[in-house]
Scaffold this motif. Structure first.
Motif, short mmCIF file in Angstrom:
data_model
loop_
_atom_site.label_atom_id
_atom_site.label_comp_id
_atom_site.label_asym_id
_atom_site.label_seq_id
_atom_site.Cartn_x
_atom_site.Cartn_y
_atom_site.Cartn_z
N CYS A 133 0.85 -1.20 0.00
CA CYS A 133 0.00 0.00 0.00
C CYS A 133 0.88 1.25 0.00
N ALA A 134 0.42 2.24 -0.70
CA ALA A 134 1.13 3.52 -0.71
C ALA A 134 0.81 4.29 0.56
N ASP A 135 1.58 5.34 0.81
CA ASP A 135 1.31 6.21 1.95
C ASP A 135 0.05 7.03 1.69
N THR A 136 -0.25 7.93 2.60
CA THR A 136 -1.42 8.79 2.44
C THR A 136 -1.36 9.55 1.12
N GLN A 173 -4.91 2.31 2.83
CA GLN A 173 -4.34 3.52 2.24
C GLN A 173 -5.27 4.68 2.58
#
Length: 266
Positions: free
Chosen positions: A21-24, A98
């Motif tokens: 998952c990517a960051d915010t 995310q």
């Protein structure tokens, strides 16, 4: 002699895939609406046993339900949790979250008149110019709504401190007459985004000076100098709404004969 026995070796996969998952992610709103657009991304995962082609993927937006990869989500401003998950061929499931942050980063749009005329009255004062007075000639728009509209003078010849600070109204006076008075309008939305426009304000004095009363008609001897106003009833009082110092010009229409008798119309 030989003896034998059986050993059963069970091979199981109990380790779920590892989902990435990517960051915010921060998404700005559209210029014409208070919503942000986000396309659900591809889900990536690694697994020690299952081939990539045997891993299934899915996504869910907390509070809104199942979404599909490639869907365009139209979201109001705020925070959202997007859950991405993967299931391997053995039924093991892993997920990650995310955070989507929808913000209003679009400033207000202003359409202001370029020039405005203000007239001082007989007392040397001009009416207040308030924000509400400009509603019918200025136009403001913001995709998420306008929080405040304020006004100020860039330079205040009236020497009033409040005029240089943003408020609901500004004042004008005789000191503004003949000067270029720039008025600035500040519009701010609920997210703190601001925009400004300038109005060149011309302050005009169109009221002529007033002579409250003239000296009364008088008769003088032909030996008296009629051009000396002290001999004909005194000087002339003049009032003007703005000017403190006035230039007074006296014009005489003279009809005097050879005996120095006649009339002078002043």
């Amino acid at each position: 002699d030989m003896i034998s026995d059986l050993q059963v070796i069970s091979i199981v996969d109990t380790i779920p895939p590892a989902v990435l998952c990517a960051d915010t992610v921060t998404i700005g709103t559209e210029s014409s609406s208070c919503t942000g657009l986000y396309v659900v991304p591809e889900v990536y995962a690694t697994d020690d046993c299952s081939e990539d082609s045997l891993i299934t993927y899915g996504a869910r937006l907390v509070g809104l339900g199942i979404v599909n990869v490639g869907d365009t989500l139209e979201l109001d401003t705020g925070y959202y949790d997007l859950i991405l998950y993967a299931t391997d061929d053995c039924g093991n499931v892993d997920s990650c979250s995310q955070v989507l942050h929808i913000i209003d980063d679009v400033g207000p749009v202003l359409f202001c008149i370029p020039e405005l005329e203000i007239y001082v009255d007989s007392m040397g004062e001009a009416p207040e110019l308030c924000v509400e007075d400009l509603d019918h000639i200025n136009h403001y728009f913001d995709n998420c709504g306008i929080d405040s509209i304020l006004i100020a003078k860039m330079v205040d010849f009236c020497d009033t401190t409040m005029n240089n600070q943003f408020g609901f109204c500004v004042n004008f006076c005789c000191a503004d007459v003949g000067n270029e008075v720039m008025v600035v309008i500040k519009v701010q939305d609920f997210a703190g985004n601001m925009n400004f426009c300038m109005i060149n304000t011309m302050v005009l004095d169109t009221i002529a000076p007033i002579i409250p009363s003239s000296p009364p008609d008088t008769t003088i001897s032909c030996t008296v100098d009629y051009t000396d106003t002290t001999n004909t009833g005194g000087g002339i009082e003049v009032y003007d709404n703005c000017a403190e110092v006035l230039t007074i010009k006296i014009t005489d229409s003279v009809d005097i004969d050879a005996c120095k008798e006649g009339t002078v119309i002043r």
